[in-house]
Design a protein around this motif. Structure first.
Motif, PDB file in Angstrom:
ATOM      1  N   HIS A 279     -10.278   0.889 -95.236  1.00 20.59           N
ATOM      2  CA  HIS A 279     -10.135   2.339 -95.175  1.00 20.59           C
ATOM      3  C   HIS A 279     -11.507   3.009 -95.183  1.00 20.59           C
ATOM      4  O   HIS A 279     -11.745   3.967 -94.438  1.00 20.59           O
ATOM      5  N   VAL A 280     -12.388   2.504 -96.037  1.00 19.48           N
ATOM      6  CA  VAL A 280     -13.742   3.063 -96.135  1.00 19.48           C
ATOM      7  C   VAL A 280     -14.461   2.966 -94.792  1.00 19.48           C
ATOM      8  O   VAL A 280     -15.085   3.921 -94.328  1.00 19.48           O
ATOM      9  N   LYS A 281     -14.339   1.817 -94.152  1.00 23.90           N
ATOM     10  CA  LYS A 281     -14.984   1.607 -92.856  1.00 23.90           C
ATOM     11  C   LYS A 281     -14.425   2.561 -91.799  1.00 23.90           C
ATOM     12  O   LYS A 281     -15.180   3.213 -91.062  1.00 23.90           O
ATOM     13  N   THR A 282     -13.111   2.664 -91.743  1.00 25.63           N
ATOM     14  CA  THR A 282     -12.467   3.525 -90.750  1.00 25.63           C
ATOM     15  C   THR A 282     -12.845   4.983 -90.949  1.00 25.63           C
ATOM     16  O   THR A 282     -13.219   5.685 -89.994  1.00 25.63           O
ATOM     17  N   ILE A 283     -12.758   5.449 -92.194  1.00 30.39           N
ATOM     18  CA  ILE A 283     -13.026   6.861 -92.476  1.00 30.39           C
ATOM     19  C   ILE A 283     -14.491   7.205 -92.239  1.00 30.39           C
ATOM     20  O   ILE A 283     -14.816   8.235 -91.644  1.00 30.39           O
ATOM     21  N   SER A 284     -15.396   6.344 -92.699  1.00 29.10           N
ATOM     22  CA  SER A 284     -16.824   6.632 -92.535  1.00 29.10           C
ATOM     23  C   SER A 284     -17.223   6.631 -91.060  1.00 29.10           C
ATOM     24  O   SER A 284     -18.058   7.451 -90.633  1.00 29.10           O
ATOM     25  N   GLU A 285     -16.631   5.751 -90.265  1.00 27.53           N
ATOM     26  CA  GLU A 285     -16.931   5.737 -88.832  1.00 27.53           C
ATOM     27  C   GLU A 285     -16.387   6.989 -88.152  1.00 27.53           C
ATOM     28  O   GLU A 285     -17.023   7.533 -87.239  1.00 27.53           O
ATOM     29  N   TRP A 286     -15.238   7.462 -88.616  1.00 29.62           N
ATOM     30  CA  TRP A 286     -14.662   8.699 -88.074  1.00 29.62           C
ATOM     31  C   TRP A 286     -15.560   9.894 -88.398  1.00 29.62           C
ATOM     32  O   TRP A 286     -15.789  10.749 -87.538  1.00 29.62           O
ATOM     33  N   VAL A 287     -16.084   9.941 -89.621  1.00 28.68           N
ATOM     34  CA  VAL A 287     -17.005  11.022 -89.993  1.00 28.68           C
ATOM     35  C   VAL A 287     -18.269  10.944 -89.155  1.00 28.68           C
ATOM     36  O   VAL A 287     -18.748  11.961 -88.645  1.00 28.68           O
ATOM     37  N   LYS A 288     -18.791   9.753 -88.990  1.00 24.53           N
ATOM     38  CA  LYS A 288     -20.041   9.574 -88.257  1.00 24.53           C
ATOM     39  C   LYS A 288     -19.936  10.120 -86.837  1.00 24.53           C
ATOM     40  O   LYS A 288     -20.909  10.631 -86.265  1.00 24.53           O
ATOM     41  N   LYS A 289     -18.748  10.078 -86.266  1.00 19.79           N
ATOM     42  CA  LYS A 289     -18.533  10.577 -84.907  1.00 19.79           C
ATOM     43  C   LYS A 289     -18.325  12.084 -84.859  1.00 19.79           C
ATOM     44  O   LYS A 289     -18.149  12.655 -83.781  1.00 19.79           O
ATOM     45  N   GLY A 290     -18.286  12.729 -86.042  1.00 21.43           N
ATOM     46  CA  GLY A 290     -18.175  14.180 -86.047  1.00 21.43           C
ATOM     47  C   GLY A 290     -17.046  14.746 -86.881  1.00 21.43           C
ATOM     48  O   GLY A 290     -16.839  15.965 -86.900  1.00 21.43           O
ATOM     49  N   GLY A 291     -16.305  13.900 -87.581  1.00 25.34           N
ATOM     50  CA  GLY A 291     -15.204  14.380 -88.407  1.00 25.34           C
ATOM     51  C   GLY A 291     -15.677  15.122 -89.652  1.00 25.34           C
ATOM     52  O   GLY A 291     -16.779  14.875 -90.155  1.00 25.34           O
ATOM     53  N   ILE A 292     -14.836  16.038 -90.139  1.00 26.99           N
ATOM     54  CA  ILE A 292     -15.110  16.754 -91.381  1.00 26.99           C
ATOM     55  C   ILE A 292     -14.172  16.197 -92.446  1.00 26.99           C
ATOM     56  O   ILE A 292     -12.950  16.255 -92.303  1.00 26.99           O
ATOM     57  N   LEU A 293     -14.743  15.652 -93.507  1.00 24.31           N
ATOM     58  CA  LEU A 293     -13.974  14.993 -94.560  1.00 24.31           C
ATOM     59  C   LEU A 293     -14.073  15.794 -95.852  1.00 24.31           C
ATOM     60  O   LEU A 293     -15.164  16.148 -96.289  1.00 24.31           O
ATOM     61  N   ILE A 294     -12.919  16.089 -96.453  1.00 19.55           N
ATOM     62  CA  ILE A 294     -12.868  16.782 -97.743  1.00 19.55           C
ATOM     63  C   ILE A 294     -12.239  15.841 -98.759  1.00 19.55           C
ATOM     64  O   ILE A 294     -11.107  15.376 -98.568  1.00 19.55           O
ATOM     65  N   LEU A 295     -12.972  15.536 -99.829  1.00 15.82           N
ATOM     66  CA  LEU A 295     -12.501  14.620-100.867  1.00 15.82           C
ATOM     67  C   LEU A 295     -12.447  15.360-102.191  1.00 15.82           C
ATOM     68  O   LEU A 295     -13.452  15.881-102.657  1.00 15.82           O
ATOM     69  N   MET A 296     -11.255  15.401-102.790  1.00 15.75           N
ATOM     70  CA  MET A 296     -11.063  16.107-104.055  1.00 15.75           C
ATOM     71  C   MET A 296     -10.540  15.143-105.108  1.00 15.75           C
ATOM     72  O   MET A 296      -9.488  14.522-104.915  1.00 15.75           O
ATOM     73  N   GLY A 297     -11.264  15.017-106.202  1.00 16.88           N
ATOM     74  CA  GLY A 297     -10.855  14.121-107.278  1.00 16.88           C
ATOM     75  C   GLY A 297     -10.050  14.843-108.334  1.00 16.88           C
ATOM     76  O   GLY A 297      -9.243  15.726-108.057  1.00 16.88           O
ATOM     77  N   ASN A 298     -10.275  14.463-109.575  1.00 16.25           N
ATOM     78  CA  ASN A 298      -9.636  15.073-110.737  1.00 16.25           C
ATOM     79  C   ASN A 298     -10.333  14.498-111.959  1.00 16.25           C
ATOM     80  O   ASN A 298     -11.162  13.590-111.836  1.00 16.25           O
ATOM     81  N   ASP A 299      -9.990  15.005-113.121  1.00 21.38           N
ATOM     82  CA  ASP A 299     -10.593  14.437-114.321  1.00 21.38           C
ATOM     83  C   ASP A 299     -10.014  13.050-114.598  1.00 21.38           C
ATOM     84  O   ASP A 299      -8.939  12.685-114.109  1.00 21.38           O
ATOM     85  N   ILE A 300     -10.711  12.274-115.386  1.00 22.78           N
ATOM     86  CA  ILE A 300     -10.335  10.896-115.663  1.00 22.78           C
ATOM     87  C   ILE A 300      -8.925  10.833-116.246  1.00 22.78           C
ATOM     88  O   ILE A 300      -8.553  11.632-117.099  1.00 22.78           O
TER      89      ILE A 300
END
Length: 271
Positions: free
Chosen positions: A117-138
């Motif tokens: 998943h990391v490989k796929t998503i990072s390659e998609w971003v590298k080509k111009g994708g906008i990625l929003i990642l939202m976490g939460n408290d532990i």
């Protein structure tokens, strides 16, 4: 105008209108919301098991319906991805959002972020994708596997809980936006509570800190794309609908600012 010319004119008008509608549909931008890593379920009134929590169609406190409206006002089409992110599944999407991945306490069979998943998503971003990642408290999000993705962009969730708020003492979660913020142009005062702070290294940079100096939001440029990482899913309905928070908090404005920033990044990438 004779009958024949009238018919021809009508056909031409219909074709033009239909073509414009088709072009508008084709040109629309898609923002894809994950429901694979975040797929909490509950039974609805009919007893059916449904996916909930941070969904576009969810109008209750924990939904993203109001933020989704802001995307749609700006010409985006909102959609949801219930499958794993693959190159094919992300194809055609301008924006991909992952919020609050499930823990084992939240799901009987949680899907964790894996190396593929990391490989796929990072390659998609590298080509111009906008990625929003939202976490939460532990304890309220699965951050260990999430960190394998965020570290590619220079950010790690510290797996802590900052910005604790007691009852309705909203000032405990108040964060002022410094002048000249690259993303938040109109929002000046935000409310963000119980978030995981961020550890930030290059290529990422901090774009928002709380009053104690904890990093709350980071921005990272990666190839032709961009990544925003937030320590909390803070744009859900409860804190943008204007009912709970005092009027001086600009959470909805911040959501709109983020949508406009995304639009500008996409436009710039096309030049």
């Amino acid at each position: 105008m004779n009958k024949f010319h009238l018919i021809i004119s009508s056909i031409l008008v219909f074709t033009a209108l239909n073509g414009n509608a088709q072009n508008k549909k084709t040109d629309s931008l898609t923002v894809m919301l994950d429901s694979y890593f975040n797929n909490e379920t509950k039974k609805d009134q009919a007893g059916n098991l449904v996916s909930w929590h941070y969904k576009w169609e969810e109008h209750t406190n924990g939904g993203f319906s109001l933020w989704g409206d802001e995307f749609r006002k700006s010409g985006f089409r909102t959609s949801t991805l219930y499958a794993a992110p693959t190159a094919q599944n992300l194809k055609g999407s301008s924006v991909y959002i992952i919020v609050d991945p499930d823990t084992e306490q939240e799901s009987s069979d949680p899907e964790f972020i894996q190396a593929a998943h990391v490989k796929t998503i990072s390659e998609w971003v590298k080509k111009g994708g906008i990625l929003i990642l939202m976490g939460n408290d532990i304890g309220n999000a699965e951050l260990e596997h999430f960190n394998t993705l965020t570290k590619v962009f220079g950010v790690q969730f510290n797996m802590d809980c900052k910005g604790k708020v007691t009852g309705d003492q909203f000032e405990m979660g108040k964060i002022n936006v410094p002048a000249g913020n690259p993303v938040f142009k109109t929002a000046k005062q935000l409310f963000i509570k119980e978030f995981s702070s961020l550890a930030i290294t290059a290529p990422a940079k901090s774009i928002l800190k709380d009053r104690d100096g904890n990093d709350v939001i980071a921005l990272s440029k990666y190839g032709k794309g961009s990544v925003i990482i937030v320590g909390d899913p803070w744009l859900y309905n409860e804190y943008v609908d204007g009912k709970k928070l005092p009027a001086e908090y600009d959470n909805l404005k911040a959501g709109t600012d983020l949508v406009h920033w995304i639009s500008n990044q996409i436009s710039a990438a096309k030049k």
